[in-house]
Write a protein that holds these residues in place. Structure first.
Motif, PDB file in Angstrom:
ATOM      1  N   GLN A  17      -4.150 -14.869   3.649  1.00 10.51           N
ATOM      2  CA  GLN A  17      -4.633 -14.261   4.887  1.00 10.51           C
ATOM      3  C   GLN A  17      -4.315 -12.767   4.864  1.00 10.51           C
ATOM      4  OE1 GLN A  17      -2.842 -15.720   8.512  1.00 10.51           O
ATOM      5  NE2 GLN A  17      -4.523 -14.969   9.793  1.00 10.51           N
ATOM      6  N   VAL A  18      -5.344 -11.931   4.976  1.00 11.58           N
ATOM      7  CA  VAL A  18      -5.143 -10.481   4.901  1.00 11.58           C
ATOM      8  C   VAL A  18      -5.302  -9.799   6.261  1.00 11.58           C
ATOM      9  CG1 VAL A  18      -5.753 -10.297   2.469  1.00 11.58           C
ATOM     10  CG2 VAL A  18      -7.543 -10.131   4.194  1.00 11.58           C
ATOM     11  N   ILE A  19      -6.067 -10.381   7.165  1.00 14.18           N
ATOM     12  CA  ILE A  19      -6.160  -9.899   8.547  1.00 14.18           C
ATOM     13  C   ILE A  19      -5.689 -11.040   9.442  1.00 14.18           C
ATOM     14  CG2 ILE A  19      -7.656  -9.032  10.393  1.00 14.18           C
ATOM     15  CD1 ILE A  19      -7.259  -7.050   8.154  1.00 14.18           C
ATOM     16  N   LYS A  20      -4.677 -10.764  10.274  1.00 15.46           N
ATOM     17  CA  LYS A  20      -3.931 -11.838  10.927  1.00 15.46           C
ATOM     18  C   LYS A  20      -4.059 -11.786  12.451  1.00 15.46           C
ATOM     19  CE  LYS A  20      -0.723 -11.517   7.058  1.00 15.46           C
ATOM     20  NZ  LYS A  20       0.644 -11.181   6.593  1.00 15.46           N
ATOM     21  N   GLY A  21      -5.230 -12.157  12.922  1.00 18.46           N
ATOM     22  CA  GLY A  21      -5.433 -12.286  14.351  1.00 18.46           C
ATOM     23  C   GLY A  21      -5.443 -10.964  15.099  1.00 18.46           C
ATOM     24  N   GLY A  39      -2.967  -1.458   1.231  1.00 15.64           N
ATOM     25  CA  GLY A  39      -2.840  -2.907   1.275  1.00 15.64           C
ATOM     26  C   GLY A  39      -2.595  -3.478   2.652  1.00 15.64           C
ATOM     27  N   CYS A  40      -2.639  -2.638   3.701  1.00 12.02           N
ATOM     28  CA  CYS A  40      -2.364  -3.157   5.049  1.00 12.02           C
ATOM     29  C   CYS A  40      -3.581  -3.813   5.679  1.00 12.02           C
ATOM     30  CB  CYS A  40      -1.835  -2.044   5.950  1.00 12.02           C
ATOM     31  SG  CYS A  40      -3.076  -0.801   6.380  1.00 12.02           S
ATOM     32  N   GLY A  41      -4.779  -3.635   5.096  1.00 17.29           N
ATOM     33  CA  GLY A  41      -5.977  -4.301   5.605  1.00 17.29           C
ATOM     34  C   GLY A  41      -6.916  -3.414   6.401  1.00 17.29           C
ATOM     35  N   LYS A  42      -6.688  -2.103   6.415  1.00 16.69           N
ATOM     36  CA  LYS A  42      -7.509  -1.224   7.260  1.00 16.69           C
ATOM     37  C   LYS A  42      -8.956  -1.151   6.785  1.00 16.69           C
ATOM     38  CE  LYS A  42      -5.533   2.865   4.945  1.00 16.69           C
ATOM     39  NZ  LYS A  42      -4.642   2.087   4.046  1.00 16.69           N
ATOM     40  N   SER A  43      -9.189  -1.023   5.475  1.00 13.92           N
ATOM     41  CA  SER A  43     -10.566  -0.972   4.967  1.00 13.92           C
ATOM     42  C   SER A  43     -11.250  -2.325   5.120  1.00 13.92           C
ATOM     43  CB  SER A  43     -10.595  -0.533   3.503  1.00 13.92           C
ATOM     44  OG  SER A  43     -10.260   0.833   3.378  1.00 13.92           O
ATOM     45  N   THR A  44     -10.504  -3.397   4.914  1.00 14.23           N
ATOM     46  CA  THR A  44     -11.064  -4.737   5.092  1.00 14.23           C
ATOM     47  C   THR A  44     -11.511  -4.942   6.533  1.00 14.23           C
ATOM     48  OG1 THR A  44      -9.648  -5.646   3.356  1.00 14.23           O
ATOM     49  CG2 THR A  44     -10.587  -7.214   4.912  1.00 14.23           C
ATOM     50  N   LEU A  45     -10.705  -4.501   7.483  1.00 15.31           N
ATOM     51  CA  LEU A  45     -11.059  -4.640   8.891  1.00 15.31           C
ATOM     52  C   LEU A  45     -12.309  -3.825   9.215  1.00 15.31           C
ATOM     53  CD1 LEU A  45     -10.217  -5.900  11.581  1.00 15.31           C
ATOM     54  CD2 LEU A  45      -8.788  -3.902  11.991  1.00 15.31           C
ATOM     55  N   LEU A  46     -12.417  -2.618   8.668  1.00 13.82           N
ATOM     56  CA  LEU A  46     -13.605  -1.793   8.890  1.00 13.82           C
ATOM     57  C   LEU A  46     -14.844  -2.460   8.312  1.00 13.82           C
ATOM     58  CD1 LEU A  46     -14.342   1.179   9.939  1.00 13.82           C
ATOM     59  CD2 LEU A  46     -14.515   1.725   7.512  1.00 13.82           C
ATOM     60  N   ARG A  47     -14.723  -3.019   7.123  1.00 12.98           N
ATOM     61  CA  ARG A  47     -15.855  -3.678   6.483  1.00 12.98           C
ATOM     62  C   ARG A  47     -16.258  -4.944   7.235  1.00 12.98           C
ATOM     63  NH1 ARG A  47     -16.935  -2.170   1.173  1.00 12.98           N
ATOM     64  NH2 ARG A  47     -17.481  -4.290   0.579  1.00 12.98           N
ATOM     65  N   MET A  48     -15.321  -5.602   7.880  1.00 12.82           N
ATOM     66  CA  MET A  48     -15.653  -6.757   8.719  1.00 12.82           C
ATOM     67  C   MET A  48     -16.459  -6.320   9.939  1.00 12.82           C
ATOM     68  SD  MET A  48     -11.963  -8.653   8.407  1.00 12.82           S
ATOM     69  CE  MET A  48     -12.256  -9.984   9.569  1.00 12.82           C
ATOM     70  N   ILE A  49     -16.101  -5.180  10.509  1.00 14.63           N
ATOM     71  CA  ILE A  49     -16.874  -4.658  11.643  1.00 14.63           C
ATOM     72  C   ILE A  49     -18.289  -4.307  11.200  1.00 14.63           C
ATOM     73  CG2 ILE A  49     -17.057  -2.751  13.292  1.00 14.63           C
ATOM     74  CD1 ILE A  49     -13.971  -2.669  13.334  1.00 14.63           C
ATOM     75  N   GLY A  50     -18.386  -3.701  10.012  1.00 15.38           N
ATOM     76  CA  GLY A  50     -19.688  -3.301   9.493  1.00 15.38           C
ATOM     77  C   GLY A  50     -20.536  -4.440   8.971  1.00 15.38           C
ATOM     78  N   GLY A  51     -19.938  -5.605   8.755  1.00 18.57           N
ATOM     79  CA  GLY A  51     -20.675  -6.754   8.249  1.00 18.57           C
ATOM     80  C   GLY A  51     -20.664  -6.889   6.752  1.00 18.57           C
ATOM     81  N   PHE A 209       0.602  -4.960   7.245  1.00 12.36           N
ATOM     82  CA  PHE A 209       0.408  -6.295   6.658  1.00 12.36           C
ATOM     83  C   PHE A 209      -0.604  -7.121   7.446  1.00 12.36           C
ATOM     84  CE2 PHE A 209       4.931  -5.315   5.482  1.00 12.36           C
ATOM     85  CZ  PHE A 209       4.668  -5.057   4.143  1.00 12.36           C
ATOM     86  N   GLY A 210      -1.744  -6.511   7.786  1.00 17.85           N
ATOM     87  CA  GLY A 210      -2.821  -7.255   8.428  1.00 17.85           C
ATOM     88  C   GLY A 210      -2.679  -7.453   9.915  1.00 17.85           C
ATOM     89  N   LYS A 211      -1.634  -6.897  10.509  1.00 12.55           N
ATOM     90  CA  LYS A 211      -1.439  -7.001  11.954  1.00 12.55           C
ATOM     91  C   LYS A 211      -1.402  -5.600  12.559  1.00 12.55           C
ATOM     92  CE  LYS A 211       1.275 -11.304  12.074  1.00 12.55           C
ATOM     93  NZ  LYS A 211       2.568 -11.915  12.510  1.00 12.55           N
ATOM     94  N   ILE A 212      -1.692  -5.533  13.861  1.00  7.62           N
ATOM     95  CA  ILE A 212      -1.581  -4.261  14.570  1.00  7.62           C
ATOM     96  C   ILE A 212      -0.131  -4.043  14.964  1.00  7.62           C
ATOM     97  CG2 ILE A 212      -2.217  -2.991  16.648  1.00  7.62           C
ATOM     98  CD1 ILE A 212      -4.940  -4.272  16.550  1.00  7.62           C
ATOM     99  N   ALA A 213       0.463  -2.963  14.453  1.00  8.65           N
ATOM    100  CA  ALA A 213       1.839  -2.634  14.806  1.00  8.65           C
ATOM    101  C   ALA A 213       1.904  -1.909  16.149  1.00  8.65           C
ATOM    102  CB  ALA A 213       2.487  -1.777  13.718  1.00  8.65           C
ATOM    103  N   GLN A 214       0.901  -1.044  16.421  1.00  9.48           N
ATOM    104  CA  GLN A 214       0.842  -0.336  17.692  1.00  9.48           C
ATOM    105  C   GLN A 214      -0.514   0.333  17.824  1.00  9.48           C
ATOM    106  OE1 GLN A 214       4.041   2.444  18.385  1.00  9.48           O
ATOM    107  NE2 GLN A 214       3.367   2.979  20.437  1.00  9.48           N
ATOM    108  N   VAL A 215      -1.008   0.403  19.050  1.00  9.39           N
ATOM    109  CA  VAL A 215      -2.225   1.143  19.380  1.00  9.39           C
ATOM    110  C   VAL A 215      -1.873   2.145  20.460  1.00  9.39           C
ATOM    111  CG1 VAL A 215      -4.601   1.025  20.199  1.00  9.39           C
ATOM    112  CG2 VAL A 215      -3.655  -0.866  18.876  1.00  9.39           C
ATOM    113  N   GLY A 216      -2.308   3.391  20.295  1.00  9.11           N
ATOM    114  CA  GLY A 216      -2.031   4.399  21.315  1.00  9.11           C
ATOM    115  C   GLY A 216      -2.585   5.749  20.925  1.00  9.11           C
TER     116      GLY A 216
END
Length: 348
Positions: A17-21, A39-51, A209-216
């Protein structure tokens, strides 16, 4: 409109699991930056948004419409990649208008939209050149122009400046900020460079590691990090983290002194930014140490001070530095700028 909502989004590659909820709301017209270590999953998350990557679990909404199962062409998004991916045999004009041409748009519409994109990106003098005749920054602007003509719901940037040299990165960072101001479009930007994140973002999403540590906002993350990871990732140089003990309304540093503490639970670490430390005479302030290295940067200098059991502390001095390497000094912490963290690394 360009509001994007991620609901409990997960990505699995087999049993990994690379993106964790991930739950995230991106507002219309907002500039959001995904930042984190490799390796934290930021590009993977962007590519998921883009399809470009399937969503294993969870859902993705764009303007209230569930697009989780829709292909990239149906999402109305435009993506700028790390590589320019320009057609070498085409002129700038042909590259920018290519997507409109393949979709069967009328020639006058293509010309109008290409001219508008060229005006926004200051590409007018280069429209008849080929990519090999352009600098790296100009090629990246062409890649962005190719997205602008499509009038997308949102722009997705995947580390677009990483191939540029330092001077061009600064220039293109400015261009992208101005582009957002003029277009007022939703933009999601992936980078490992926290300077880009701090200077461009309305809000920063720090991934670990695939989770959001903080948003702000950049200021919120810099001044009030939610945990030790964010405290040491955001800021250059990073926040100093020191071991401490707390109790009865005060804190004490290991091998040093202390001060007032008003936390709601016990803390084991104290954090202080380099610019919030004052160099004073030995015996004053919160601790003493020996100046190990002085890094001169022109307008300011970084002093790396060996404080024994507390480790090395970085202090930022503005203007001329009168101290020398080997001097023993005291360090005084600004009491209003301290951050405390518990044994689990969470902010107290």
């Amino acid at each position: 409109m360009g509001a994007i909502t991620l609901k409990a989004v997960e990505k699995w590659y087999g049993n990994v699991q690379v993106i964790k909820g991930v739950d995230l709301q991106i507002n219309d017209g907002e500039f959001v930056v995904f930042v984190g270590p490799s390796g934290c999953g930021k590009s993977t998350l962007l590519r998921m948004i883009g399809g470009l990557e399937d969503i294993s679990r969870g859902s993705l909404d764009i303007d209230g419409r569930d697009v989780t199962a829709e292909p990239p062409s149906k999402r109305g998004l435009a993506m700028v990649f790390q590589s320019y991916a320009l057609y070498p045999h085409m002129t700038v004009r042909e590259n920018v208008g290519f997507s409109l041409k393949t979709s069967g748009a009328p020639k006058d519409e293509i010309a109008r939209k290409v001219d508008h994109a060229a005006e926004v990106l200051k590409l007018g003098p280069y429209l008849d050149r080929r990519p090999k005749d352009l600098s790296g920054g100009q090629r990246q602007r062409v890649a962005i122009g190719r997205c602008i003509v499509r009038d997308p719901t949102a722009f997705l940037f995947d580390e677009p400046l990483s191939n540029l040299d330092a001077a061009l990165r600064v220039e293109m960072r400015y261009e992208i900020a101005k582009l957002h101001q003029s277009l007022k479009s939703t933009m999601i930007y992936v980078t490992h460079d926290q300077v880009e994140a701090m200077t461009l973002a309305d809000r920063i999403v720090v991934l670990e590691f695939g989770k959001i540590a903080q948003v702000g906002t950049p200021r919120e993350l810099y001044e009030r990090p939610a945990n030790l990871f964010v405290a040491q990732f955001i800021g250059s140089p990073k926040m100093n983290i020191l071991p401490c003990e707390t109790g009865q309304g005060s804190y004490a540093l290991q091998g040093g002194r202390g001060g007032a503490f008003a936390g709601d639970r016990a803390a084991q670490h104290i954090g202080i930014r380099p610019e919030h430390i004052e160099v004073v005479a030995q015996g004053q302030g919160q601790c003493d140490g020996v100046i190990d290295v002085i890094e001169y940067l022109g307008a300011d200098s970084f002093l790396v001070i060996d404080c024994g059991p507390l480790g090395k502390i970085t202090q930022r001095s503005f203007g001329d530095v009168t101290h020398r390497e080997g001097d023993t000094v005291g360090l005084k912490f600004d009491p209003d700028r301290l951050s405390f963290f518990d044994g689990d690394g969470l902010r107290v």
